[in-house]
Scaffold this motif. Structure first.
Motif, PDB file in Angstrom:
ATOM      1  N   THR A 543       0.841  -1.195   0.000  1.00  0.00           N
ATOM      2  CA  THR A 543       0.000   0.000   0.000  1.00  0.00           C
ATOM      3  C   THR A 543       0.878   1.247   0.000  1.00  0.00           C
ATOM      4  N   VAL A 544       0.578   2.164  -0.905  1.00  0.00           N
ATOM      5  CA  VAL A 544       1.310   3.419  -1.011  1.00  0.00           C
ATOM      6  C   VAL A 544       0.313   4.560  -0.983  1.00  0.00           C
ATOM      7  N   LYS A 545       0.611   5.593  -0.184  1.00  0.00           N
ATOM      8  CA  LYS A 545      -0.272   6.757  -0.126  1.00  0.00           C
ATOM      9  C   LYS A 545       0.540   8.043  -0.167  1.00  0.00           C
ATOM     10  N   ASN A 546       0.091   8.965  -0.994  1.00  0.00           N
ATOM     11  CA  ASN A 546       0.712  10.279  -1.101  1.00  0.00           C
ATOM     12  C   ASN A 546      -0.056  11.259  -0.223  1.00  0.00           C
ATOM     13  N   ASN A 547       0.523  11.655   0.893  1.00  0.00           N
ATOM     14  CA  ASN A 547      -0.112  12.590   1.810  1.00  0.00           C
ATOM     15  C   ASN A 547       0.285  14.034   1.543  1.00  0.00           C
ATOM     16  N   LYS A 548       0.987  14.263   0.453  1.00  0.00           N
ATOM     17  CA  LYS A 548       1.436  15.603   0.118  1.00  0.00           C
ATOM     18  C   LYS A 548       0.354  16.362  -0.654  1.00  0.00           C
ATOM     19  N   SER A 549       0.570  17.658  -0.790  1.00  0.00           N
ATOM     20  CA  SER A 549      -0.411  18.499  -1.486  1.00  0.00           C
ATOM     21  C   SER A 549      -0.095  18.623  -2.967  1.00  0.00           C
ATOM     22  N   GLN A 550       0.850  17.832  -3.455  1.00  0.00           N
ATOM     23  CA  GLN A 550       1.212  17.877  -4.863  1.00  0.00           C
ATOM     24  C   GLN A 550       1.440  16.459  -5.375  1.00  0.00           C
ATOM     25  N   SER A 551       1.326  16.295  -6.679  1.00  0.00           N
ATOM     26  CA  SER A 551       1.502  14.969  -7.279  1.00  0.00           C
ATOM     27  C   SER A 551       2.971  14.570  -7.248  1.00  0.00           C
ATOM     28  N   LEU A 591       4.763   4.662 -11.027  1.00  0.00           N
ATOM     29  CA  LEU A 591       3.434   5.225 -10.901  1.00  0.00           C
ATOM     30  C   LEU A 591       3.490   6.711 -10.583  1.00  0.00           C
ATOM     31  N   ARG A 592       2.379   7.364 -10.789  1.00  0.00           N
ATOM     32  CA  ARG A 592       2.208   8.761 -10.409  1.00  0.00           C
ATOM     33  C   ARG A 592       1.024   8.841  -9.468  1.00  0.00           C
ATOM     34  N   LEU A 593       1.264   9.467  -8.306  1.00  0.00           N
ATOM     35  CA  LEU A 593       0.228   9.566  -7.290  1.00  0.00           C
ATOM     36  C   LEU A 593      -0.224  11.011  -7.160  1.00  0.00           C
ATOM     37  N   GLU A 598      -4.246   6.997  -2.720  1.00  0.00           N
ATOM     38  CA  GLU A 598      -3.704   5.740  -2.188  1.00  0.00           C
ATOM     39  C   GLU A 598      -3.831   4.661  -3.240  1.00  0.00           C
ATOM     40  N   ARG A 599      -2.761   3.887  -3.418  1.00  0.00           N
ATOM     41  CA  ARG A 599      -2.778   2.776  -4.381  1.00  0.00           C
ATOM     42  C   ARG A 599      -2.393   1.496  -3.654  1.00  0.00           C
ATOM     43  N   VAL A 600      -3.033   0.398  -4.081  1.00  0.00           N
ATOM     44  CA  VAL A 600      -2.756  -0.910  -3.495  1.00  0.00           C
ATOM     45  C   VAL A 600      -2.309  -1.855  -4.604  1.00  0.00           C
ATOM     46  N   PHE A 601      -1.190  -2.562  -4.364  1.00  0.00           N
ATOM     47  CA  PHE A 601      -0.661  -3.526  -5.334  1.00  0.00           C
ATOM     48  C   PHE A 601      -0.594  -4.899  -4.670  1.00  0.00           C
ATOM     49  N   THR A 602      -0.903  -5.905  -5.461  1.00  0.00           N
ATOM     50  CA  THR A 602      -0.882  -7.275  -4.959  1.00  0.00           C
ATOM     51  C   THR A 602       0.146  -8.085  -5.738  1.00  0.00           C
ATOM     52  N   LEU A 603       0.946  -8.805  -4.991  1.00  0.00           N
ATOM     53  CA  LEU A 603       1.948  -9.693  -5.593  1.00  0.00           C
ATOM     54  C   LEU A 603       1.657 -11.117  -5.126  1.00  0.00           C
TER      55      LEU A 603
END
Length: 618
Positions: A543-551, A591-593, A598-603
């Motif tokens: 799980t990856v999440k961008n908590n910033k105010s910019q991409s 990826l670009r967030l 929030e993005r979730v990847f499964t392996l």
């Protein structure tokens, strides 16, 4: 004329011819004109026009450093002269002059020590008074004791003893203050000079001239106990602007000779190339093998360097072996150094002590250096005058109470075949005072692209990586860097260019605003038997999440095992769009967030192998 007078006259004529053939000695006093400072050591050039008489002469260059490397001596002379020999010696009858500051400090120290002696004497007298008073406190004899007499005696004894005890307390308090003054003065003296007296370095040059002439002489030699190392300040305001890189040189010398307004050149061997990002090992799958274990390497080391008497050693050079990445210990012997990912050993060097190389096995390394008796003997043997030998111990002290002297100066960069030289365009002064002189050589605004980087299998952190192209034209050397991001100091890193490719990646540190997590999905992780084979399934949720105010752009890495046997099969069931390198097992997501996305990847993968065998699978 009788035979006796004939022999005497002949002897005098002979002696006159002998003395006439002795070379004439000419003392030559010079000043330092050019200095090339290496990572360790420095090359000194002195120039002087000298009148050379006809015949053979010996030129004695005086007031030189006692730390000259004799094999490096060179002399150039123009005109019709021939250099016959060049030799080094040390004159212990004429010591190097002490600085005015040092003489003042030594005078103050002597005054304080005299006061200490006087206070100790006062304390001894007070102790004797107390002993005398206690020995005569008994009241007796032929006198008749009354209550009034007894009270009077007790009052007298109490009053006298109280007065003496109070005086004793005052004297002890004064003595404690004097001890502090003595310690401070001694420490300050140690920052300016070693504990030993240093010989006057001399170079003797034997020359021959067919006729009297004026020759321009250029004496060149290499001295120890000097050096420099690079460091950087890297600043980034945000991911949409260029990286500001301040290139600094940290110069230090304790050759016992000041370099006053010299032409200064900083030189280093042509740097190797490097990268600092973590790397994954190929996950080879076989019987009796285990998955790769990722022990986070030590990325910063600190500690205290002491001598055999457990006293801290200030000014010890601490260098990552095989690189120019280094630092020096402060006044308390403390050092702290950021490390490249492939650092294996640290070198500790200090003039008069044995060089020590230690493997980097932990983040705290306390080191004890031992005096090198052989080196000290070699230093004092030439020109020994018969006095008691004095071991040459060099106190290289970095005064922690003073800020480094930082100057920004114009310079030129000269790229040679095997070295990169930085020429300071203005005359520069570096005193032999054990202090670090920090020269700001350049301030670059480097066009850069930014990408976040994470390997959550190793570390659940997101690093901001700045990628710079055409970095070779800046002639950067590997060195420690202070990182400032969004106007905040975020820590230290290592700018390591030894293994870099056409793009230089600079880590700007962790960014807590980007969260990364990796966890095993237990519902899909299982083991079962299918006929003669075992099948083990593994599933991971990232799980990856961008908590910033910019991409932001991000690179995410993971891996699956790679089989080395035909009977072991690895089948990838799900990658969530990741790219699979079948040779190494690496899984890559680019990826670009968007802000707050929030993005979730499964392996998921399955390992199949004979049921009578065992595998250790992550």
């Amino acid at each position: 004329m009788n035979l006796k007078w004939t022999i005497r006259i002949s002897f005098l004529l002979f002696m006159g011819m002998v003395f006439a053939q002795e070379p004439r000695e000419i003392e030559v006093k010079t000043t330092v004109k050019d200095v090339t400072v290496f990572i360790e050591g420095a090359q000194i050039t002195r120039k002087k026009a000298v009148d050379i008489p006809s015949g053979t002469s010996i030129l004695k260059f005086t007031d030189l450093s006692p730390f000259i490397n004799g094999k490096s001596l060179q002399l150039k002379a123009d005109g019709n002269v021939t250099v016959l020999s060049v030799n080094q010696q040390q004159n212990y009858l004429e010591k190097l002059d002490k600085s005015k500051e040092l003489k003042t400090l030594e005078t103050q120290l002597e005054l304080v020590r005299n006061k200490i002696k006087r206070e100790r004497t006062y304390l001894d007298i007070l102790t004797e008074e107390i002993v005398f008073l206690q020995a005569n406190k008994n009241i007796g004899g032929n006198q008749t004791l009354t209550a009034a007499t007894l009270k009077s005696a007790a009052d007298y004894y109490s009053t006298q003893l109280t007065a003496i005890k109070l005086k004793e307390l005052d004297r002890k308090a004064t003595l404690d203050d004097l001890y502090v003054q003595e310690r401070d003065l001694q420490n300050q003296i140690n920052t300016l000079t070693g504990k030993k007296e240093y010989a006057n370095g001399e170079v003797l040059v034997k020359m021959e001239a067919k006729r009297a002439t004026r020759s321009n002489l250029e004496l060149t030699y290499v001295v120890n106990n000097a050096g420099w190392f690079p460091s950087y300040d890297i600043r980034s305001t945000n991911v949409n602007e260029a990286v500001s890189l301040v290139y600094k040189a940290n110069v230090k010398q304790d050759t016992k000779i000041d370099w006053k307004y010299v032409n200064l050149r900083l030189s280093s061997a042509n740097p190797n190339i490097s990268g600092t990002a973590p790397e994954m090992q190929t996950y080879f799958l076989d019987y009796n093998t285990r998955p790769p274990v990722y022990n986070l390497s030590v990325n910063e080391v600190s500690g205290v360097v002491r001598d055999s008497q457990n006293q801290p050693l200030p000014g010890v050079m601490v260098i990552v072996q095989g690189s120019s990445i280094g630092t020096t210990t402060d006044f308390n012997g403390y050092f702290s150094l950021a490390l490249p990912s492939n650092a294996n050993s640290l070198e500790f060097s200090y003039l008069g002590f044995e060089r020590k190389t230690l493997p980097i096995s932990r983040s705290v390394m306390n080191v004890t250096l031992v005096e090198d008796a052989q080196t000290l003997e070699e230093v004092v043997v030439v020109g020994y005058s018969g006095k008691e030998k004095r071991a040459m111990r060099n106190e290289m002290v970095a005064d922690a109470s003073m800020e480094p002297q930082i100057k920004s100066v114009p310079l030129q960069q000269v790229e040679n075949q095997t070295t990169v030289d930085f020429l300071i365009d203005l005359p520069y002064t570096v005193n032999s005072d054990n202090k670090m002189y920090t020269v700001t050589m350049a301030d670059y605004a480097l066009p850069a692209t930014y990408q976040y980087f994470s390997i959550p299998k190793i570390e659940k952190e997101a690093y901001l990586i700045s990628s710079i192209k055409d970095w070779e034209k800046y002639n950067l050397l590997e060195g420690e860097a202070n990182i400032f991001f969004e106007n905040t100091f975020v820590g230290k890193t290592v700018l390591d260019v030894r293994y870099a490719s056409d793009t230089l990646d600079i880590s700007l540190g962790r960014d807590k605003s980007v969260s990364v997590n990796r966890e095993k999905i237990t519902d899909f992780s299982s083991k079962k038997f299918v006929g003669t084979r075992k099948e083990e399934s593994r599933a991971w949720k990232i799980t990856v999440k961008n908590n910033k105010s910019q991409s932001i752009n991000m690179l995410l890495l993971d891996q699956v095992p790679v089989s080395v046997r035909d009977e072991i099969k690895v089948e990838v069931d799900e990658l969530s769009g990741g790219k699979h390198n079948t040779q190494t097992g690496e899984i890559k997501w680019e990826l670009r967030l968007n802000p707050n996305e929030e993005r979730v990847f499964t392996l998921k993968y399955v390992v199949k192998y004979p049921r009578n065998r065992n595998l250790v699978i992550e």
